[in-house]
Design a protein around this motif. Structure first.
Motif, PDB file in Angstrom:
ATOM      1  N   PHE A  15       3.512  -4.717   1.943  1.00  0.00           N
ATOM      2  CA  PHE A  15       2.604  -3.586   2.029  1.00  0.00           C
ATOM      3  C   PHE A  15       1.162  -4.043   2.179  1.00  0.00           C
ATOM      4  O   PHE A  15       0.308  -3.278   2.590  1.00  0.00           O
ATOM      5  CB  PHE A  15       2.738  -2.698   0.787  1.00  0.00           C
ATOM      6  CG  PHE A  15       3.900  -1.774   0.833  1.00  0.00           C
ATOM      7  CD1 PHE A  15       5.018  -2.001   0.051  1.00  0.00           C
ATOM      8  CD2 PHE A  15       3.875  -0.660   1.649  1.00  0.00           C
ATOM      9  CE1 PHE A  15       6.093  -1.127   0.091  1.00  0.00           C
ATOM     10  CE2 PHE A  15       4.943   0.217   1.686  1.00  0.00           C
ATOM     11  CZ  PHE A  15       6.061  -0.026   0.904  1.00  0.00           C
ATOM     12  N   ASP A  16       0.845  -5.284   1.801  1.00  0.00           N
ATOM     13  CA  ASP A  16      -0.520  -5.780   1.852  1.00  0.00           C
ATOM     14  C   ASP A  16      -0.815  -6.306   3.252  1.00  0.00           C
ATOM     15  O   ASP A  16      -0.369  -7.401   3.614  1.00  0.00           O
ATOM     16  CB  ASP A  16      -0.729  -6.890   0.815  1.00  0.00           C
ATOM     17  CG  ASP A  16      -0.582  -6.372  -0.609  1.00  0.00           C
ATOM     18  OD1 ASP A  16      -0.165  -7.144  -1.474  1.00  0.00           O
ATOM     19  OD2 ASP A  16      -0.879  -5.188  -0.823  1.00  0.00           O
ATOM     20  N   ILE A  17      -1.538  -5.531   4.041  1.00  0.00           N
ATOM     21  CA  ILE A  17      -1.882  -5.923   5.403  1.00  0.00           C
ATOM     22  C   ILE A  17      -3.358  -5.685   5.655  1.00  0.00           C
ATOM     23  O   ILE A  17      -4.025  -4.935   4.937  1.00  0.00           O
ATOM     24  CB  ILE A  17      -1.043  -5.167   6.460  1.00  0.00           C
ATOM     25  CG1 ILE A  17      -1.303  -3.661   6.363  1.00  0.00           C
ATOM     26  CG2 ILE A  17       0.434  -5.471   6.321  1.00  0.00           C
ATOM     27  CD1 ILE A  17      -0.682  -2.872   7.501  1.00  0.00           C
ATOM     28  N   GLU A  18      -3.831  -6.320   6.701  1.00  0.00           N
ATOM     29  CA  GLU A  18      -5.205  -6.103   7.149  1.00  0.00           C
ATOM     30  C   GLU A  18      -5.193  -5.785   8.635  1.00  0.00           C
ATOM     31  O   GLU A  18      -4.449  -6.401   9.407  1.00  0.00           O
ATOM     32  CB  GLU A  18      -6.070  -7.343   6.917  1.00  0.00           C
ATOM     33  CG  GLU A  18      -7.490  -7.156   7.440  1.00  0.00           C
ATOM     34  CD  GLU A  18      -8.293  -8.450   7.429  1.00  0.00           C
ATOM     35  OE1 GLU A  18      -9.514  -8.360   7.283  1.00  0.00           O
ATOM     36  OE2 GLU A  18      -7.693  -9.529   7.585  1.00  0.00           O
ATOM     37  N   LEU A  19      -5.986  -4.824   9.019  1.00  0.00           N
ATOM     38  CA  LEU A  19      -6.250  -4.558  10.426  1.00  0.00           C
ATOM     39  C   LEU A  19      -7.621  -5.145  10.735  1.00  0.00           C
ATOM     40  O   LEU A  19      -8.621  -4.725  10.140  1.00  0.00           O
ATOM     41  CB  LEU A  19      -6.257  -3.053  10.724  1.00  0.00           C
ATOM     42  CG  LEU A  19      -4.906  -2.357  10.932  1.00  0.00           C
ATOM     43  CD1 LEU A  19      -4.030  -2.457   9.687  1.00  0.00           C
ATOM     44  CD2 LEU A  19      -5.122  -0.896  11.311  1.00  0.00           C
ATOM     45  N   HIS A  20      -7.661  -6.156  11.617  1.00  0.00           N
ATOM     46  CA  HIS A  20      -8.954  -6.737  11.934  1.00  0.00           C
ATOM     47  C   HIS A  20      -9.256  -6.549  13.414  1.00  0.00           C
ATOM     48  O   HIS A  20      -8.413  -6.120  14.198  1.00  0.00           O
ATOM     49  CB  HIS A  20      -9.007  -8.222  11.542  1.00  0.00           C
ATOM     50  CG  HIS A  20      -8.292  -9.131  12.484  1.00  0.00           C
ATOM     51  ND1 HIS A  20      -6.931  -9.376  12.421  1.00  0.00           N
ATOM     52  CD2 HIS A  20      -8.751  -9.865  13.541  1.00  0.00           C
ATOM     53  CE1 HIS A  20      -6.583 -10.208  13.377  1.00  0.00           C
ATOM     54  NE2 HIS A  20      -7.671 -10.533  14.082  1.00  0.00           N
ATOM     55  N   ASN A  21     -10.507  -6.845  13.766  1.00  0.00           N
ATOM     56  CA  ASN A  21     -10.975  -6.689  15.140  1.00  0.00           C
ATOM     57  C   ASN A  21     -10.802  -5.244  15.618  1.00  0.00           C
ATOM     58  O   ASN A  21     -10.357  -4.981  16.731  1.00  0.00           O
ATOM     59  CB  ASN A  21     -10.247  -7.671  16.069  1.00  0.00           C
ATOM     60  CG  ASN A  21     -10.919  -7.794  17.430  1.00  0.00           C
ATOM     61  OD1 ASN A  21     -12.078  -7.407  17.607  1.00  0.00           O
ATOM     62  ND2 ASN A  21     -10.189  -8.328  18.400  1.00  0.00           N
ATOM     63  N   ILE A  22     -11.172  -4.297  14.729  1.00  0.00           N
ATOM     64  CA  ILE A  22     -11.177  -2.871  15.095  1.00  0.00           C
ATOM     65  C   ILE A  22     -12.479  -2.584  15.839  1.00  0.00           C
ATOM     66  O   ILE A  22     -13.573  -2.768  15.294  1.00  0.00           O
ATOM     67  CB  ILE A  22     -11.087  -1.973  13.851  1.00  0.00           C
ATOM     68  CG1 ILE A  22      -9.808  -2.265  13.061  1.00  0.00           C
ATOM     69  CG2 ILE A  22     -11.160  -0.497  14.237  1.00  0.00           C
ATOM     70  CD1 ILE A  22      -9.750  -1.555  11.704  1.00  0.00           C
ATOM     71  N   ILE A 402       1.210   3.332  11.921  1.00  0.00           N
ATOM     72  CA  ILE A 402       1.431   2.812  10.572  1.00  0.00           C
ATOM     73  C   ILE A 402       1.549   3.975   9.622  1.00  0.00           C
ATOM     74  O   ILE A 402       0.701   4.877   9.613  1.00  0.00           O
ATOM     75  CB  ILE A 402       0.277   1.876  10.158  1.00  0.00           C
ATOM     76  CG1 ILE A 402       0.257   0.624  11.046  1.00  0.00           C
ATOM     77  CG2 ILE A 402       0.390   1.497   8.681  1.00  0.00           C
ATOM     78  CD1 ILE A 402      -0.943  -0.276  10.819  1.00  0.00           C
ATOM     79  N   LYS A 403       2.610   3.986   8.818  1.00  0.00           N
ATOM     80  CA  LYS A 403       2.818   5.048   7.832  1.00  0.00           C
ATOM     81  C   LYS A 403       2.996   4.416   6.462  1.00  0.00           C
ATOM     82  O   LYS A 403       3.848   3.549   6.265  1.00  0.00           O
ATOM     83  CB  LYS A 403       4.064   5.852   8.212  1.00  0.00           C
ATOM     84  CG  LYS A 403       4.423   6.956   7.214  1.00  0.00           C
ATOM     85  CD  LYS A 403       3.348   8.032   7.169  1.00  0.00           C
ATOM     86  CE  LYS A 403       3.703   9.097   6.144  1.00  0.00           C
ATOM     87  NZ  LYS A 403       2.577  10.017   5.888  1.00  0.00           N
ATOM     88  N   ASN A 404       2.167   4.843   5.514  1.00  0.00           N
ATOM     89  CA  ASN A 404       2.211   4.266   4.159  1.00  0.00           C
ATOM     90  C   ASN A 404       2.112   2.748   4.184  1.00  0.00           C
ATOM     91  O   ASN A 404       2.773   2.052   3.416  1.00  0.00           O
ATOM     92  CB  ASN A 404       3.483   4.697   3.434  1.00  0.00           C
ATOM     93  CG  ASN A 404       3.540   6.190   3.180  1.00  0.00           C
ATOM     94  OD1 ASN A 404       2.516   6.821   2.910  1.00  0.00           O
ATOM     95  ND2 ASN A 404       4.728   6.761   3.280  1.00  0.00           N
ATOM     96  N   GLY A 405       1.304   2.229   5.104  1.00  0.00           N
ATOM     97  CA  GLY A 405       1.055   0.795   5.146  1.00  0.00           C
ATOM     98  C   GLY A 405       2.095  -0.017   5.898  1.00  0.00           C
ATOM     99  O   GLY A 405       2.004  -1.238   5.935  1.00  0.00           O
ATOM    100  N   GLN A 406       3.103   0.643   6.492  1.00  0.00           N
ATOM    101  CA  GLN A 406       4.126  -0.083   7.240  1.00  0.00           C
ATOM    102  C   GLN A 406       4.130   0.372   8.698  1.00  0.00           C
ATOM    103  O   GLN A 406       3.938   1.565   8.992  1.00  0.00           O
ATOM    104  CB  GLN A 406       5.514   0.167   6.660  1.00  0.00           C
ATOM    105  CG  GLN A 406       5.770  -0.545   5.348  1.00  0.00           C
ATOM    106  CD  GLN A 406       7.248  -0.598   5.017  1.00  0.00           C
ATOM    107  OE1 GLN A 406       8.006   0.270   5.389  1.00  0.00           O
ATOM    108  NE2 GLN A 406       7.664  -1.625   4.305  1.00  0.00           N
ATOM    109  N   ILE A 407       4.358  -0.569   9.589  1.00  0.00           N
ATOM    110  CA  ILE A 407       4.480  -0.230  11.003  1.00  0.00           C
ATOM    111  C   ILE A 407       5.792   0.507  11.216  1.00  0.00           C
ATOM    112  O   ILE A 407       6.867  -0.010  10.911  1.00  0.00           O
ATOM    113  CB  ILE A 407       4.432  -1.494  11.884  1.00  0.00           C
ATOM    114  CG1 ILE A 407       3.078  -2.199  11.766  1.00  0.00           C
ATOM    115  CG2 ILE A 407       4.693  -1.122  13.340  1.00  0.00           C
ATOM    116  CD1 ILE A 407       2.989  -3.512  12.509  1.00  0.00           C
TER     117      ILE A 407
END
Length: 411
Positions: A15-22, A402-407
């Motif tokens: 569940f711990d993810i980061e979206l970078h380069n937005i 992404i829903k609830n932190g999951q793809i």
């Protein structure tokens, strides 16, 4: 349930993810829409934990593109057996929705399918529709009953909604709509059907414990203002929150009733007048507009979104997805109709399809905008800005949902 093909269901994903380069992140707090540029977003336990604090954990490269919250579709009718494509052909040949309904089509023609289907059959068909919603960036929907129109079938439809909510990644908010139309067996005894709703259906729905809202189609040829008031009062006695189909084809006082009865939303509103607009504003009733229905029915008069906004109304946008009058599931296309046919700006349409939709469902503290401690329901696009959404019209360049932190969807 597992998904195949383009559907991604990753049980082993943290569940711990980061979206970078937005490249562009529209952030709305209920008052001001601002844009974070060249930023990142961190997710922990399915919720947005921080914005702009880069880490190296389980990172997704957004490639400098747009990231938005998932769409909130606050008005749908997804529990039905088969579609009504023959009615669409009839309209293309010149018949109106009202004429088709008078000849046995419309809502009534969907009843037999729901009554004769098992809950599993309805569930399996609706599950595929939920997949489609997700693929188009919608992560929460309101789901109405209303194609059974007897106690057993309405309860069956609510059970299907509950099981979809439990087993599909999308969130469903359940609405009981036994007052959708008068079934054939009550065409000559309308008061008898109203009595069935208030004396049998509503208590049974309460005992079942699934529905949150109650809805009534208050319109000429359907439920009168007096009928709607009676049904809503009974629903309120059992703790159901009212919403009303109002002023779709004619103004018989339905939106005024919504204001008087404390409805959370009044929906459609193509025929609303200035006095009723003011009443919605004064009573904080969300005006849920459904331009897809106007488009699909080949009508010419859209709801007066510009006037509603200028009066100070809270405007939400939704699809009205159903088997007959609007077989559209795409909120991006609804936004396109809003800016092209209802004089809304793209930013107004975006807020209406996200935060204001959440307001209409009472879940604005959990979803509908990108804010810390809200659910990580997100759409990663292959476009640069919000303004590209109507530019692409019917194309939906969505890379991931992404829903609830999951793809849950990936192109």
């Amino acid at each position: 349930m597992p998904k195949t093909g383009r559907w991604i269901f990753q049980n082993n994903m943290s569940f711990d993810i980061e979206l970078h380069n937005i490249g562009c992140l529209p952030v709305y707090d209920g008052n001001v829409l601002r844009y974070e540029r060249n930023t990142s977003l961190q997710v922990q336990n399915g919720y947005i934990a921080s914005i702009g604090s880069p880490t190296s954990n389980n990172s997704i490269d957004c490639k400098g593109k747009l990231v938005t919250p998932g769409f909130i579709d606050s008005h749908t009718h997804p529990i039905f057996d088969n579609n009504r494509n023959e009615e669409h052909q009839q309209r293309l040949l010149g018949e109106t929705y009202e004429e088709i309904a008078r000849n046995g089509g419309g809502i009534i023609s969907s009843i037999e399918g729901v009554r004769n289907s098992t809950a599993d059959e309805l569930y399996n068909k609706a599950f595929k529709r939920m997949d489609r919603f997700i693929s188009l960036g919608t992560t929460t929907i309101e789901a109405k009953t209303g194609y059974g129109l007897n106690t057993d079938s309405e309860l069956k439809s609510l059970e299907v909604i509950k099981n979809l909510d439990l087993n599909h990644s999308i969130d469903l908010v359940p609405t009981f709509m036994g007052a959708h139309a008068f079934p054939v067996e009550y065409q000559k005894n309308q008061q008898g059907f109203v009595n069935l709703i208030i004396d049998e259906m509503i208590p049974a729905v309460y005992e079942q414990g699934i529905a949150k809202y109650i809805d009534v189609f208050c319109e000429e040829g359907y439920f009168s203002v007096d009928h709607a008031r009676t049904i809503i009062k009974r629903g309120l006695d059992y703790g159901f929150i009212p919403r009303i189909h109002a002023d779709e084809f004619s103004n018989i006082g339905a939106s005024q009733l919504a204001a008087d009865m404390g409805a959370v939303s009044a929906d459609h509103l193509m025929a609303i007048d200035d006095r009723s607009i003011q009443s919605l504003v004064e009573n904080n009733v969300v005006a849920t507009l459904l331009p897809g229905t106007t488009f699909f029915l080949n009508k010419k008069t859209y709801a007066p979104a510009r006037k509603l906004i200028d009066y100070g109304a809270i405007v939400a946008l939704a699809t009205d997805f159903n088997p007959g009058s609007c077989h559209i599931q795409s909120i991006p296309f609804i936004m396109t109709l809003a800016v092209m046919s209802m004089s809304m700006s793209i930013e107004e349409a975006f807020i209406a399809a996200t935060y204001n939709g959440a307001l209409a469902l009472g879940c604005e503290n959990e979803v509908g905008s990108i804010e810390i401690n809200k659910k990580a329901d997100l759409v990663i696009w292959e476009i640069d800005t919000l303004f590209d959404i109507p530019y692409y019209v019917t194309d939906h360049p969505i890379r991931h949902v992404i829903k609830n932190g999951q793809i849950v969807f990936g192109a």
